[in-house]
Design an enzyme around this catalytic site. Sequence first.
Site, short mmCIF file in Angstrom:
data_model
loop_
_atom_site.label_atom_id
_atom_site.label_comp_id
_atom_site.label_asym_id
_atom_site.label_seq_id
_atom_site.Cartn_x
_atom_site.Cartn_y
_atom_site.Cartn_z
N VAL A 53 0.84 -1.20 0.00
CA VAL A 53 0.00 0.00 0.00
C VAL A 53 0.88 1.25 0.00
O VAL A 53 0.61 2.22 -0.73
CB VAL A 53 -0.99 0.01 1.18
CG1 VAL A 53 -1.83 1.29 1.20
CG2 VAL A 53 -1.90 -1.21 1.12
N CYS A 54 1.93 1.26 0.79
CA CYS A 54 2.83 2.41 0.84
C CYS A 54 3.51 2.63 -0.51
O CYS A 54 3.64 3.77 -0.97
CB CYS A 54 3.89 2.23 1.93
SG CYS A 54 3.20 2.16 3.60
N SER A 55 3.93 1.54 -1.13
CA SER A 55 4.56 1.64 -2.45
C SER A 55 3.60 2.27 -3.45
O SER A 55 3.97 3.16 -4.23
CB SER A 55 5.00 0.27 -2.95
OG SER A 55 6.02 -0.24 -2.13
N LEU A 58 3.01 6.14 -2.51
CA LEU A 58 4.12 7.02 -2.88
C LEU A 58 4.31 7.07 -4.39
O LEU A 58 4.72 8.11 -4.92
CB LEU A 58 5.39 6.61 -2.16
CG LEU A 58 5.36 6.83 -0.64
CD1 LEU A 58 6.72 6.54 -0.02
CD2 LEU A 58 4.90 8.22 -0.27
#
Length: 187
Positions: A53-55, A58
């Site tokens: 999710v962070c990938s 960002l």
Amino acid sequence: MAFSARQSNAPLPLGTLAPPIRAPVTPDQKVSLEEFRGAPLVLVFYPADWSPVCSDELALFNELMPEFERLGAKVVAISCDGVWCHLAFARARNLHMVLASDFHPKGAISRAYHAYREEDGISERALFVIDAEGKIFWSYVSPVAVNPGADGVLDALERLAGQRAAEDDGGPSLSQREESTEQEARP
């Protein structure tokens, strides 16, 4: 999910002076909130480098960098990962934004913004738009497993740009409008 200021896990209230930031971005360089005064700043708190999710989150902000630049804003992403992890992550994902490390003291910046998950030892998935005066103009905390997207950030930056344009045309500044509203509310 947006939080009210009364909830304990709510982000800082709107209009609050943004807490200072001095965080490593490389082993020998730090970034400071003061470097961004005079222009809008987007803070992207995220749980961890390399998580799916962070990938995705960002990558979306990275793709929108030209739009943020058009609106005069800079972007700083913050997690509790160390600088070496950030450097490898940014290189592998071709990220063109500042990644600041909230590693030591662990979560200090996230805590200052009420964006730290104490039980997990990671940052919340939280977004902040800080105005040119260094005050929190907009914020949002998303469920940790949900990519919040960038629509709210872009909307907030558009509103800030509109306010700046009105001020440039001789209208009252945001601070002046707030003072006027407070004075009108007094008996």
